[in-house]
Every structure is written in C-alpha cells, then in structure tokens.
Write a protein that holds these residues in place. Structure first.
Motif, PDB file in Angstrom:
ATOM      1  N   ARG A  58       0.694  -1.110   0.056  1.00 45.95           N
ATOM      2  CA  ARG A  58      -0.030   0.021   0.070  1.00 45.95           C
ATOM      3  C   ARG A  58       0.795   1.210   0.007  1.00 45.95           C
ATOM      4  O   ARG A  58       0.286   2.224  -0.214  1.00 45.95           O
ATOM      5  CB  ARG A  58      -0.897  -0.174   1.206  1.00 45.95           C
ATOM      6  CG  ARG A  58      -1.827  -1.026   1.088  1.00 45.95           C
ATOM      7  CD  ARG A  58      -2.788  -1.429   2.071  1.00 45.95           C
ATOM      8  NE  ARG A  58      -3.781  -0.005   2.125  1.00 45.95           N
ATOM      9  CZ  ARG A  58      -4.457   0.123   3.352  1.00 45.95           C
ATOM     10  NH1 ARG A  58      -4.434  -0.409   4.380  1.00 45.95           N
ATOM     11  NH2 ARG A  58      -5.286   1.166   3.103  1.00 45.95           N
ATOM     12  N   ASP A  79      -2.782   3.921   9.029  1.00 42.50           N
ATOM     13  CA  ASP A  79      -3.937   4.392   7.954  1.00 42.50           C
ATOM     14  C   ASP A  79      -4.582   5.686   8.611  1.00 42.50           C
ATOM     15  O   ASP A  79      -5.022   6.659   7.872  1.00 42.50           O
ATOM     16  CB  ASP A  79      -4.880   3.319   7.651  1.00 42.50           C
ATOM     17  CG  ASP A  79      -4.051   2.209   6.919  1.00 42.50           C
ATOM     18  OD1 ASP A  79      -3.121   2.705   6.111  1.00 42.50           O
ATOM     19  OD2 ASP A  79      -4.607   1.147   6.659  1.00 42.50           O
ATOM     20  N   GLN A  89      -4.914   9.352   6.965  1.00 43.99           N
ATOM     21  CA  GLN A  89      -6.070   9.727   6.925  1.00 43.99           C
ATOM     22  C   GLN A  89      -6.562  10.915   7.824  1.00 43.99           C
ATOM     23  O   GLN A  89      -7.035  12.091   7.075  1.00 43.99           O
ATOM     24  CB  GLN A  89      -7.143   8.761   7.000  1.00 43.99           C
ATOM     25  CG  GLN A  89      -8.596   9.383   6.851  1.00 43.99           C
ATOM     26  CD  GLN A  89      -9.767   8.353   7.032  1.00 43.99           C
ATOM     27  OE1 GLN A  89      -9.445   7.278   7.564  1.00 43.99           O
ATOM     28  NE2 GLN A  89     -11.048   8.429   6.815  1.00 43.99           N
TER      29      GLN A  89
END
Length: 153
Positions: A24, A113, A117
């Motif tokens: 990712r 994550d 974010q």
C-alpha cells in the motif's frame, strides 16, 4: 503511492514494517537523524514511524526537530521501553501515537492508515479554509460569534 519513512536501527523491525506496508505504501528507511532529513528533503513523506532509542540519536530529539521543520507530517513512535514519562513526552512533542515493540501487525496498519487519513483531512480542511478566506466567502457570513472571529482573523 503514498510514502512512509521507517526510522529504526533494528533490521528485523525495518523488514517487518516494510513487509506490513509494501503493498500500500512506498517504504523508505533511515537509521540516523541525517538520513531522516535527507529522505524528507527528497520525498513527500505521508507518515514517519520512529524508534525512540537509536544508537547515535535520540528519537524524541528527532521528533522535536521534525515538528519544527515538518509540522504536518504525522509521527508514530515505536519503542521496546514503554515508560509513562516517555510516552507522555512523545505525545507532548507531537507524536500521533505510541506503540511498543513487539507490535501487532494489524494494530500498526490501522494506526498508520488512521494517521495518514487524519493528516489528509486536516490538510483538506485547512486548504478549504484558506480558499474561503481568499474568495471572501467567510467575510460574507453575518455575525460576531467566537467561531466567526476565530476563522476570519
């Protein structure tokens, strides 16, 4: 692809984090303060994962320098030592999270994550606020509330 910088002196930790994130994110690595700022100057890093105890450098001191030069880059601190005072100091200096070694793979992914974010959302809100001020939209809102005074000035 978003970029993460892992700062640790333990090859096993570096390889573990690279394995966790490779699908990712582009994962960059550093083992000392000079390498950290070299990578940051050459790349737009979305997240920094920083060990507290490094052979030549103090992770908390690196964090302090990061906040001055890259205040919007989220930093997750890692350490085998989890003293309350160390955790408190890391958070006071601006770390978004503190995780102990050995770490849970699932937890590290979720924390990373969320940190990315949240940073993206803050940047978006700030950009929208600047645009609203630039276009004069906020100046057209009537009233003298604390919120208006805060955002207009």
């Amino acid at each position: 692809m978003k970029k993460i910088l892992v700062v640790d002196d333990e090859l096993g930790v570096i390889e573990s984090l690279k394995a966790i994130f490779y699908q990712r994110y582009d994962v960059y690595t550093a083992t000392c303060v000079d390498e950290v700022f070299q990578v940051l100057e050459q790349n737009r890093i979305e997240l920094l994962i920083l060990d507290i105890i490094l052979p030549k450098d103090d992770g908390l001191e690196i964090l302090s320098q990061l906040r001055l030069r890259y205040p919007d880059t989220p930093v997750i601190m890692l350490s085998a030592v989890s003293s309350t005072s160390t955790i408190a100091e890391a958070i006071r200096l601006g770390a978004v999270e503190f995780n102990t070694k050995p770490f849970d793979v699932h937890d590290v992914r979720i924390i990373a994550d969320k940190a990315i974010q949240s940073a993206n959302e803050r940047r978006h809100v700030e950009a929208s606020r600047r645009e609203a001020i630039k276009t004069g939209f906020l100046h057209q809102i009537p009233g003298d509330s604390v919120v208006n005074r805060t955002f207009l000035h």
